[in-house]
Design an enzyme around this catalytic site. Sequence first.
Site, PDB file in Angstrom:
ATOM      1  N   SER A   1     -15.379 -11.820  43.193  1.00 37.63           N
ATOM      2  CA  SER A   1     -15.526 -12.111  44.624  1.00 37.63           C
ATOM      3  C   SER A   1     -15.393 -10.786  45.370  1.00 37.63           C
ATOM      4  O   SER A   1     -14.858  -9.812  44.819  1.00 37.63           O
ATOM      5  CB  SER A   1     -14.390 -13.056  45.041  1.00 37.63           C
ATOM      6  OG  SER A   1     -14.216 -13.063  46.435  1.00 37.63           O
TER       7      SER A   1
ATOM      8  N   TYR B   1      -5.907 -16.762  45.411  1.00 40.60           N
ATOM      9  CA  TYR B   1      -7.339 -16.507  45.146  1.00 40.60           C
ATOM     10  C   TYR B   1      -7.585 -14.995  45.035  1.00 40.60           C
ATOM     11  O   TYR B   1      -8.238 -14.535  44.096  1.00 40.60           O
ATOM     12  CB  TYR B   1      -8.180 -17.141  46.248  1.00 40.60           C
ATOM     13  CG  TYR B   1      -9.675 -17.143  45.986  1.00 40.60           C
ATOM     14  CD1 TYR B   1     -10.243 -18.054  45.095  1.00 40.60           C
ATOM     15  CD2 TYR B   1     -10.516 -16.250  46.641  1.00 40.60           C
ATOM     16  CE1 TYR B   1     -11.619 -18.057  44.852  1.00 40.60           C
ATOM     17  CE2 TYR B   1     -11.884 -16.257  46.410  1.00 40.60           C
ATOM     18  CZ  TYR B   1     -12.428 -17.165  45.520  1.00 40.60           C
ATOM     19  OH  TYR B   1     -13.792 -17.167  45.289  1.00 40.60           O
TER      20      TYR B   1
HETATM   21  P1  NAP Z   1     -18.703 -24.752  43.303  1.00 36.65           P
HETATM   22  O1  NAP Z   1     -19.956 -25.143  44.013  1.00 36.65           O
HETATM   23  O2  NAP Z   1     -17.434 -25.518  43.595  1.00 36.65           O
HETATM   24  O3  NAP Z   1     -18.969 -24.771  41.731  1.00 36.65           O
HETATM   25  C1  NAP Z   1     -17.951 -24.539  40.809  1.00 36.65           C
HETATM   26  C2  NAP Z   1     -18.232 -25.313  39.536  1.00 36.65           C
HETATM   27  O4  NAP Z   1     -17.136 -25.055  38.620  1.00 36.65           O
HETATM   28  C3  NAP Z   1     -18.254 -26.834  39.768  1.00 36.65           C
HETATM   29  O5  NAP Z   1     -19.310 -27.423  39.035  1.00 36.65           O
HETATM   30  C4  NAP Z   1     -16.881 -27.271  39.253  1.00 36.65           C
HETATM   31  O6  NAP Z   1     -16.856 -28.610  38.795  1.00 36.65           O
HETATM   32  C5  NAP Z   1     -16.700 -26.300  38.091  1.00 36.65           C
HETATM   33  N1  NAP Z   1     -15.288 -26.266  37.688  1.00 36.65           N
HETATM   34  C6  NAP Z   1     -14.183 -26.253  38.478  1.00 36.65           C
HETATM   35  N2  NAP Z   1     -13.083 -26.296  37.732  1.00 36.65           N
HETATM   36  C7  NAP Z   1     -13.494 -26.338  36.434  1.00 36.65           C
HETATM   37  C8  NAP Z   1     -12.804 -26.416  35.199  1.00 36.65           C
HETATM   38  N3  NAP Z   1     -11.478 -26.473  35.126  1.00 36.65           N
HETATM   39  N4  NAP Z   1     -13.544 -26.444  34.056  1.00 36.65           N
HETATM   40  C9  NAP Z   1     -14.895 -26.424  34.108  1.00 36.65           C
HETATM   41  N5  NAP Z   1     -15.599 -26.348  35.241  1.00 36.65           N
HETATM   42  C10 NAP Z   1     -14.895 -26.325  36.402  1.00 36.65           C
HETATM   43  O7  NAP Z   1     -18.329 -23.226  43.592  1.00 36.65           O
HETATM   44  P2  NAP Z   1     -19.227 -21.914  43.888  1.00 36.65           P
HETATM   45  O8  NAP Z   1     -19.064 -21.565  45.296  1.00 36.65           O
HETATM   46  O9  NAP Z   1     -20.566 -22.019  43.287  1.00 36.65           O
HETATM   47  O10 NAP Z   1     -18.335 -20.853  43.094  1.00 36.65           O
HETATM   48  C11 NAP Z   1     -18.645 -20.416  41.786  1.00 36.65           C
HETATM   49  C12 NAP Z   1     -17.829 -19.169  41.502  1.00 36.65           C
HETATM   50  O11 NAP Z   1     -18.163 -18.159  42.461  1.00 36.65           O
HETATM   51  C13 NAP Z   1     -16.316 -19.375  41.611  1.00 36.65           C
HETATM   52  O12 NAP Z   1     -15.664 -18.627  40.610  1.00 36.65           O
HETATM   53  C14 NAP Z   1     -15.997 -18.826  42.977  1.00 36.65           C
HETATM   54  O13 NAP Z   1     -14.671 -18.376  43.092  1.00 36.65           O
HETATM   55  C15 NAP Z   1     -16.987 -17.677  43.057  1.00 36.65           C
HETATM   56  N6  NAP Z   1     -17.274 -17.224  44.417  1.00 36.65           N
HETATM   57  C16 NAP Z   1     -17.764 -18.094  45.341  1.00 36.65           C
HETATM   58  C17 NAP Z   1     -17.987 -17.641  46.641  1.00 36.65           C
HETATM   59  C18 NAP Z   1     -18.511 -18.537  47.726  1.00 36.65           C
HETATM   60  O14 NAP Z   1     -18.454 -18.122  48.898  1.00 36.65           O
HETATM   61  N7  NAP Z   1     -19.023 -19.688  47.437  1.00 36.65           N
HETATM   62  C19 NAP Z   1     -17.725 -16.297  46.956  1.00 36.65           C
HETATM   63  C20 NAP Z   1     -17.244 -15.453  45.976  1.00 36.65           C
HETATM   64  C21 NAP Z   1     -17.018 -15.924  44.708  1.00 36.65           C
HETATM   65  P3  NAP Z   1     -16.333 -29.761  39.831  1.00 36.65           P
HETATM   66  O15 NAP Z   1     -17.297 -29.760  40.959  1.00 36.65           O
HETATM   67  O16 NAP Z   1     -16.348 -30.997  38.989  1.00 36.65           O
HETATM   68  O17 NAP Z   1     -14.948 -29.345  40.237  1.00 36.65           O
END
Ligand code: NAP
Length: 241
Positions: free
Chosen positions: A124, A137
Amino acid sequence: MKKVCVITGGSSGIGLSIVKLFIENNYQVFNLDLSPSAEGDFRQCDVTNVSQVTEIIDEISKQHTIDVLISNAGIHFSGTIENTSEADLDNVFNINVKGAYAAIKAVLPSMKANNNGAILLMASDQALIAKHNSFAYNLSKSALASIAKTTALDYAAFNIRANAVCPGTIETPLYHKAIDNYCQKSGADKNEVHQDEEKLQPLQRLGQPEEVAELVLFLASDKAKFITGSLQVIDGGYTAQ
Ligand code: NAP
């Protein structure tokens, strides 16, 4: 022959965009996630369960050489150090950090045997800078940057590259959940909060998951074969301020 990619958290948001783009680019993609997805070869998996992650990846390795790992599963959690309970801290660490540890450890035998591999950790912008009210986080994402660097050093001799991708604010279900929680607690209006978020970005908009997927595809490819141990920022200029 198709290259093989293992991703965690590929059923939603950034992960789902990565799965789609990798499939379009002729990869076979195994998606380890809690929630089912129609895209790629889905394996139900909780990344906090190290033995489950190991078993699933071992089973994939028996039939395929794993070319790329994308450790992407993660959760967001808001709170200062005082508002973060021990259980909250453990939960964020178990998913965001221990999940990455489990997946990387499990793919290394296949990558070492092939003397080739690319590992991407979804960190991130908070691996580089701190944000308010984001103690656990921030800590977890800094840890992922460290894992990318140590893995890059320890496995360079096996031609295995490891890099951290550092997105700024990307419009995904995780983002919407985070601002919904904030609005619920503060009584703020969601549209206003969303517009304020956009104004905070030098490019005056949020990033889209497809844009992060393009960077990941490049970093996984041979075009990026001299890039390892790096933190790759994709944040619309946010951390340049
Ligand atoms: P998201 O839409 O919530 O997707 C995350 C996925 O990970 C979901 O399918 C979730 O399943 C799955 N997951 C959560 N806990 C898990 C576990 N224990 N075992 C297996 N799978 C699991 O999030 P996103 O925004 O795409 O984020 C993806 C990554 O990018 C994360 O690491 C996040 O920290 C990082 N990131 C995001 C942003 C942002 O602004 N969006 C910015 C920087 C970094 P469920 O839906 O069933 O929980």
